[in-house]
Design an enzyme around this catalytic site. Structure first.
Site, PDB file in Angstrom:
ATOM      1  N   SER A  87       0.837  -1.200   0.000  1.00 57.14           N
ATOM      2  CA  SER A  87       0.000   0.000   0.000  1.00 57.14           C
ATOM      3  C   SER A  87       0.877   1.257   0.000  1.00 57.14           C
ATOM      4  CB  SER A  87      -0.959  -0.040   1.193  1.00 57.14           C
ATOM      5  OG  SER A  87      -1.924   0.985   1.108  1.00 57.14           O
ATOM      6  N   ASP A 139      -8.833  -4.320  -6.207  1.00 56.05           N
ATOM      7  CA  ASP A 139      -8.280  -3.452  -5.158  1.00 56.05           C
ATOM      8  C   ASP A 139      -8.284  -1.998  -5.627  1.00 56.05           C
ATOM      9  OD1 ASP A 139      -6.956  -2.291  -3.065  1.00 56.05           O
ATOM     10  OD2 ASP A 139      -5.142  -3.498  -3.237  1.00 56.05           O
TER      11      ASP A 139
END
Length: 254
Positions: A87, A139
């Site tokens: 991330s 995602d």
């Protein structure tokens, strides 16, 4: 490998770094860390750059990598350097790998679900030589960028302005016999053009967006930011939960 691992968003400071999305020119850092060829004239996400600079300076001040890899008595002489993260940490890892590459040419970076706004286009393309990014299914993080967030803001404000019934009615659950399309027709104006001109909220939204356009113009050229390196898209091809072999559940997209 000697591995540097960088975690994703965890604290409030991390969230602030995520939101510090302003593109920053890399010329000064490219000269300092020796990646002028691919970095001069390129841009990077400011929040990720700030964290990457802190990590590189910390490694340098403690001599960590020299002790492990390149010093006279290096504990792991001959090993290669791997930088990985998830991330926010994935974006930072790509920046760190770029900064360390002149000193450690064999460095590699594995970026798991990096934000979609790390490097400007040329640097994003040239980082394919040492960065591999992994995107899982739908995602949202690797698809996030400044333009996308601005469009989302516009859509949300427009939807709020198009509501033509009291807000408590909007929050009620739909009846069993009404679908979403019918509910939208009942509760929303058809488009922004149908919003009553006397709507003070819609006037405020339009004024706000005009101010944002002016600020963006004054801020300089509109720089697009992209995810780093080669991108491997993993997506599910079966719903069979009994499958224990990941190769039968996910495939790679180029």
């Amino acid at each position: 490998y000697v591995v540097i691992t960088i975690r994703g968003t965890l604290s409030l400071d991390d969230a602030v770094a995520d939101l510090t999305i302003r593109p920053v020119l890399l010329d000064m850092w490219a000269e300092r860390y020796g990646f002028q060829e691919e970095g001069t004239g390129e841009f990077c996400h400011k929040g990720m750059l700030d964290i990457a600079v802190w990590i590189c300076e910390d490694l340098q001040s403690h001599g960590t990598l020299d002790q492990l890899l390149t010093g006279d008595n290096a504990e792991f002489s001959g090993y290669r350097l791997l930088v990985e993260g998830h991330s926010l940490g994935a974006g930072v890892a790509a920046v760190v790998a770029t900064m360390l590459r002149s000193k450690y040419p064999s460095v590699r970076c594995l970026a798991f679900s990096p934000p979609g706004c790390v490097f400007s286009r040329h640097l994003s393309e040239s980082s394919k030589h040492y960065v591999t990014s992994y995107v899982l299914g739908d995602d949202v993080v690797p698809r996030l960028g400044l333009t996308g967030v601005e469009n989302l803001r516009h859509e949300v404000l427009s939807i709020f302005a198009r509501i033509k019934v009291p807000k408590h009615i909007v929050l009620r659950p739909l009846s069993r016999h009404e679908d979403v399309i019918e509910a939208n027709k009942r509760m929303l104006h058809g488009s922004s053009a149908d919003i009553p001109p006397e709507s003070t909220f819609w006037k405020a939204v339009q004024e706000f967006e005009e101010v944002q356009k002016i600020k963006k113009t004054e801020g300089g050229p509109d720089i697009g930011l992209f995810p780093p390196g080669n991108i491997i898209h993993l997506f599910r091809t079966t719903e069979d939960r009994r499958c224990l072999d990941l190769s039968c559940a996910f495939k790679k997209r180029p």
